[in-house]
Scaffold this motif. Structure first.
Motif, PDB file in Angstrom:
ATOM      1  N   ARG A 295       3.841   1.682  -1.014  1.00  0.00           N
ATOM      2  CA  ARG A 295       4.507   1.903  -2.297  1.00  0.00           C
ATOM      3  C   ARG A 295       3.550   2.582  -3.275  1.00  0.00           C
ATOM      4  O   ARG A 295       3.893   3.524  -3.977  1.00  0.00           O
ATOM      5  CB  ARG A 295       5.004   0.564  -2.867  1.00  0.00           C
ATOM      6  CG  ARG A 295       6.531   0.476  -2.868  1.00  0.00           C
ATOM      7  CD  ARG A 295       7.058  -0.822  -3.398  1.00  0.00           C
ATOM      8  NE  ARG A 295       7.112  -1.851  -2.377  1.00  0.00           N
ATOM      9  CZ  ARG A 295       6.496  -3.024  -2.470  1.00  0.00           C
ATOM     10  NH1 ARG A 295       5.791  -3.345  -3.521  1.00  0.00           N
ATOM     11  NH2 ARG A 295       6.604  -3.909  -1.492  1.00  0.00           N
ATOM     12  N   LYS A 296       2.314   2.076  -3.230  1.00  0.00           N
ATOM     13  CA  LYS A 296       1.309   2.676  -4.138  1.00  0.00           C
ATOM     14  C   LYS A 296       1.065   4.137  -3.792  1.00  0.00           C
ATOM     15  O   LYS A 296       1.030   5.001  -4.657  1.00  0.00           O
ATOM     16  CB  LYS A 296       0.003   1.896  -4.031  1.00  0.00           C
ATOM     17  CG  LYS A 296      -0.117   0.819  -5.085  1.00  0.00           C
ATOM     18  CD  LYS A 296      -1.509   0.301  -5.320  1.00  0.00           C
ATOM     19  CE  LYS A 296      -2.287   0.086  -4.065  1.00  0.00           C
ATOM     20  NZ  LYS A 296      -3.515  -0.665  -4.210  1.00  0.00           N
ATOM     21  N   MET A 297       0.909   4.402  -2.475  1.00  0.00           N
ATOM     22  CA  MET A 297       0.611   5.759  -2.022  1.00  0.00           C
ATOM     23  C   MET A 297       1.764   6.690  -2.336  1.00  0.00           C
ATOM     24  O   MET A 297       1.555   7.813  -2.786  1.00  0.00           O
ATOM     25  CB  MET A 297       0.342   5.783  -0.509  1.00  0.00           C
ATOM     26  CG  MET A 297      -0.863   5.009  -0.094  1.00  0.00           C
ATOM     27  SD  MET A 297      -2.363   5.598  -0.907  1.00  0.00           S
ATOM     28  CE  MET A 297      -3.578   4.742   0.034  1.00  0.00           C
ATOM     29  N   SER A 298       3.005   6.239  -2.058  1.00  0.00           N
ATOM     30  CA  SER A 298       4.154   7.120  -2.284  1.00  0.00           C
ATOM     31  C   SER A 298       4.266   7.465  -3.757  1.00  0.00           C
ATOM     32  O   SER A 298       4.709   8.540  -4.135  1.00  0.00           O
ATOM     33  CB  SER A 298       5.444   6.472  -1.790  1.00  0.00           C
ATOM     34  OG  SER A 298       5.722   5.315  -2.551  1.00  0.00           O
ATOM     35  N   GLN A 299       3.824   6.600  -4.590  1.00  0.00           N
ATOM     36  CA  GLN A 299       3.828   6.927  -6.011  1.00  0.00           C
ATOM     37  C   GLN A 299       2.825   8.049  -6.300  1.00  0.00           C
ATOM     38  O   GLN A 299       3.068   8.935  -7.100  1.00  0.00           O
ATOM     39  CB  GLN A 299       3.457   5.691  -6.842  1.00  0.00           C
ATOM     40  CG  GLN A 299       4.638   4.734  -7.007  1.00  0.00           C
ATOM     41  CD  GLN A 299       4.240   3.459  -7.708  1.00  0.00           C
ATOM     42  OE1 GLN A 299       3.106   3.321  -8.185  1.00  0.00           O
ATOM     43  NE2 GLN A 299       5.160   2.523  -7.764  1.00  0.00           N
ATOM     44  N   LYS A 300       1.673   7.983  -5.615  1.00  0.00           N
ATOM     45  CA  LYS A 300       0.636   8.976  -5.887  1.00  0.00           C
ATOM     46  C   LYS A 300       0.988  10.317  -5.286  1.00  0.00           C
ATOM     47  O   LYS A 300       0.880  11.343  -5.920  1.00  0.00           O
ATOM     48  CB  LYS A 300      -0.697   8.508  -5.304  1.00  0.00           C
ATOM     49  CG  LYS A 300      -1.340   7.424  -6.118  1.00  0.00           C
ATOM     50  CD  LYS A 300      -2.743   7.119  -5.617  1.00  0.00           C
ATOM     51  CE  LYS A 300      -3.320   5.960  -6.390  1.00  0.00           C
ATOM     52  NZ  LYS A 300      -4.564   5.524  -5.807  1.00  0.00           N
ATOM     53  N   GLY A 301       1.401  10.335  -3.992  1.00  0.00           N
ATOM     54  CA  GLY A 301       1.676  11.613  -3.340  1.00  0.00           C
ATOM     55  C   GLY A 301       2.331  11.410  -1.996  1.00  0.00           C
ATOM     56  O   GLY A 301       2.717  10.302  -1.638  1.00  0.00           O
ATOM     57  N   LYS A 302       2.421  12.599  -1.251  1.00  0.00           N
ATOM     58  CA  LYS A 302       3.122  12.458   0.019  1.00  0.00           C
ATOM     59  C   LYS A 302       2.173  12.709   1.168  1.00  0.00           C
ATOM     60  O   LYS A 302       2.394  13.562   2.012  1.00  0.00           O
ATOM     61  CB  LYS A 302       4.277  13.451   0.074  1.00  0.00           C
ATOM     62  CG  LYS A 302       5.419  12.997  -0.798  1.00  0.00           C
ATOM     63  CD  LYS A 302       6.571  13.947  -0.752  1.00  0.00           C
ATOM     64  CE  LYS A 302       7.592  13.474  -1.789  1.00  0.00           C
ATOM     65  NZ  LYS A 302       8.566  14.492  -2.065  1.00  0.00           N
ATOM     66  N   ARG A 303       1.043  12.047   1.184  1.00  0.00           N
ATOM     67  CA  ARG A 303       0.065  12.269   2.243  1.00  0.00           C
ATOM     68  C   ARG A 303       0.203  11.279   3.389  1.00  0.00           C
ATOM     69  O   ARG A 303      -0.624  11.190   4.245  1.00  0.00           O
ATOM     70  CB  ARG A 303      -1.340  12.125   1.671  1.00  0.00           C
ATOM     71  CG  ARG A 303      -1.919  13.424   1.147  1.00  0.00           C
ATOM     72  CD  ARG A 303      -3.267  13.172   0.518  1.00  0.00           C
ATOM     73  NE  ARG A 303      -3.123  12.578  -0.793  1.00  0.00           N
ATOM     74  CZ  ARG A 303      -4.038  11.757  -1.311  1.00  0.00           C
ATOM     75  NH1 ARG A 303      -5.107  11.429  -0.605  1.00  0.00           N
ATOM     76  NH2 ARG A 303      -3.874  11.268  -2.522  1.00  0.00           N
ATOM     77  N   LYS A 304       1.282  10.516   3.400  1.00  0.00           N
ATOM     78  CA  LYS A 304       1.293   9.344   4.310  1.00  0.00           C
ATOM     79  C   LYS A 304       2.229   9.474   5.509  1.00  0.00           C
ATOM     80  O   LYS A 304       2.773   8.508   5.993  1.00  0.00           O
ATOM     81  CB  LYS A 304       1.683   8.082   3.531  1.00  0.00           C
ATOM     82  CG  LYS A 304       0.757   7.783   2.421  1.00  0.00           C
ATOM     83  CD  LYS A 304      -0.673   7.731   2.893  1.00  0.00           C
ATOM     84  CE  LYS A 304      -1.572   8.237   1.779  1.00  0.00           C
ATOM     85  NZ  LYS A 304      -2.855   8.674   2.261  1.00  0.00           N
TER      86      LYS A 304
ATOM     87  N   LYS B  13       0.832  -1.213   0.000  1.00  0.00           N
ATOM     88  CA  LYS B  13       0.000   0.000   0.000  1.00  0.00           C
ATOM     89  C   LYS B  13       0.858   1.250   0.000  1.00  0.00           C
ATOM     90  O   LYS B  13       0.603   2.208  -0.716  1.00  0.00           O
ATOM     91  CB  LYS B  13      -0.912   0.008   1.229  1.00  0.00           C
ATOM     92  CG  LYS B  13      -2.215  -0.703   1.027  1.00  0.00           C
ATOM     93  CD  LYS B  13      -3.170  -0.363   2.154  1.00  0.00           C
ATOM     94  CE  LYS B  13      -4.064  -1.559   2.417  1.00  0.00           C
ATOM     95  NZ  LYS B  13      -4.625  -1.549   3.746  1.00  0.00           N
TER      96      LYS B  13
END
Lengths: 365, 170
Positions: A304-313, A302
């Motif tokens: 990895r997927k999120m970091s590809q999309k943006g930096k909200r994590k 998850k």
């Protein structure tokens, strides 16, 4: 008729007697020389009878032997007798003939180290008395040896010397020193013997380099050298392809064959109990670890997927980091901030997990 | 001949416990006599105290066997159970598999037992559980490792039940 028979018998008896006497008495021109201690009789009469006999003198030789033996036995019968366990025994005198040596004269031994030194320095052995007056026991005692006069191991009172450790056992120290002296003496004696017989002591056999040593001897010498360091060989490196020596470990000790059967049974039952009790716990641990690993993998995917999309994590990553630092001890190892976060974390973590048991399971692992 | 060390006892008990579970303590602690395990030439013998005392009078190189041989320790210190242990394992077996007469002969000659050859099986036998194989006449044949009953129903192609290990001993 009867009278004649009697006369005949008497005459016969007389003749027999005379014959016996004749047999016992032997006439010799020269008396024999006897050494009864060695059962020896020497005949110095010239052997004229033998010379006259010719090519086969058996009969004459036999007669001569019989005569001389008879004379020897006559002499033996004259010895004083005594009774030893229901047997009449003649006591032989001391032998007068000196017999020659059986073995050759022994070679002179090489001098011992002390003897060499004494000869060099010109030290002569001082004559000392064997017995010394011992005040303590009030009697004459040996200078050295069994029950000697001044035996320092036998003292009942030893003053602790000025510079010594007060907790040291002075008696044990003296006994130890004596043992060391005895051992050193024995070693020197064996070395002297080895030098005398031109042999090597078995403990150091093959350790002196000769240039013509076999592979096994060299290997043994190398192993001894390796162990002869202050740390008994613990920090000696081995060559890259060198193998550990075989049979250099401690000898294993086993229980005796007929040990205490009850104790054996008890220990086996205890082992069984431990084995049986461990089984379910391990299963839980394994299951929870498996579960956690799966969850970790999901999280990683998850992220990895999120970091590809943006930096909200940021929060998510914090949670992930917290989870990894779960057990408080491990949290302590990491940066201090995380430790604080762990304490505030539990309700959230509890929500994600399925209860405190799993944490316990991981800790146990 | 010597008693087993802690390590060896543990390895052996783990192996035997696969087949008889906690009934192993009935082997260790018997009401009718003191029996013990002794190691001789890498083989483990289960022997009564009386026989052990007699066997101690025989020199080690002349002693062939004593009591019942349960199995042996291999060179890498793994424990292999022998068929001679069957008499002691069968009565305490936890999971049993009965095979039909037709499959019995094939099994004894070293083949796997197919599902069709299976007569009965105790329930809740898990996969790779150690079981004792019986013939239909309740004669114990061999302890084996088995596939589970539940797994069997899932297998479509070759339904094997008792998987025979490749070597002669198990």
């Amino acid at each position: 008729m009867e009278g004649q028979n009697v006369e005949e018998l008497l005459a016969k008896a007389e003749r027999d007697e005379a014959e016996k006497l004749q047999r016992i008495t032997v006439h010799k021109e020269l008396e024999l020389e006897f050494d009864l201690g060695n059962l020896l009789a020497s005949d110095r009469n010239p052997p004229t009878g033998l010379r006259r006999a010719g090519p086969s003198p058996e009969a004459e030789l036999q007669a001569l032997a019989r005569d001389n033996t008879q004379l020897l036995i006559n002499q033996l019968w004259q010895l004083p007798t005594e009774r030893v366990e229901e047997a009449l025994v003649a006591r032989l005198p001391e032998p007068t003939t000196r017999l020659p040596r059986e073995k050759p004269v022994p070679r002179p031994r090489p001098l011992t180290r002390w003897q060499q030194f004494a000869r060099l320095k010109g030290i002569r052995p001082k004559k000392k008395t064997n017995l010394v007056w011992d005040e303590v026991s009030g009697q004459w005692r040996r200078r050295w040896g069994y029950q000697r006069a001044r035996d320092d191991t036998k003292e009942w009172l030893i003053e602790v010397p000025g510079g010594a450790d007060p907790l040291e056992d002075q008696f044990a120290k003296r006994i130890q020193a004596k043992k060391e002296r005895v051992a050193k003496n024995e070693l020197n004696r064996l070395r002297n013997l080895a030098r005398a017989h031109k042999m090597q002591l078995p403990s150091t056999g093959g350790m002196h380099p000769t240039g013509h040593q076999s592979k096994e001897e060299l290997g043994r010498a190398m192993q001894v050298a390796k162990v002869s360091t202050a740390s008994v060989g613990r920090f000696q490196e081995r060559l890259p392809k060198e193998k550990a020596p075989r049979g250099s470990g401690k000898k294993r000790k086993f229980q005796p064959l007929f040990g205490d059967f009850a104790a054996e049974k008890k220990s086996q039952l205890e082992l069984l109990r431990v084995m049986n009790s461990k089984k379910p716990q391990l299963d839980v641990t394994r299951a929870t670890n498996k579960q956690m690993r799966e969850e970790d993998q999901e999280e990683a995917a998850k992220r990895r997927k999120m970091s590809q999309k943006g930096k909200r994590k940021g929060g998510r990553q914090g949670a992930g980091g917290q989870r990894k630092g779960g057990p408080p001890s491990q949290g302590g190892k990491r940066k201090g901030g995380l430790g604080g976060k762990v304490n505030s974390g539990p309700p959230r973590l509890g929500g994600k997990r399925k209860g405190g048991q799993h944490q316990g399971g991981k800790r146990r692992k | 001949m010597r008693p087993l060390t802690e390590e060896e006892t543990r390895v052996m008990f783990e192996k035997i416990a696969k087949y008889i579970g906690e009934n192993l303590q009935l082997l260790v602690d018997r009401p009718d006599g003191t029996y013990c395990f002794r190691l001789h030439n890498d083989r483990v013998y289960y022997v009564s105290e009386k026989i052990l005392k007699l066997a101690a009078n025989i020199s080690g190189d002349k002693l062939v066997s004593l009591g019942t041989c349960f199995g042996k320790f291999t060179k890498t210190h793994k424990f292999r159970l022998h068929i001679t242990a069957l008499d002691y394992l069968a009565p305490y077996a936890k999971y049993k598999v009965w095979i039909k007469p037709g499959a019995e002969q094939s099994f004894l000659y070293g083949n796997h037992v197919l599902k069709s050859g299976l007569g009965r099986i105790t329930e809740n036998t898990c996969q790779y559980q150690g079981v004792v194989v019986y013939s239909m006449a309740d004669v114990p044949l061999k302890p084996e490792e088995s596939f589970s009953y539940e797994e069997k129903t899932n297998l479509a192609s070759i339904p094997l039940t008792a998987y025979r290990s490749s070597s002669q001993t198990f």
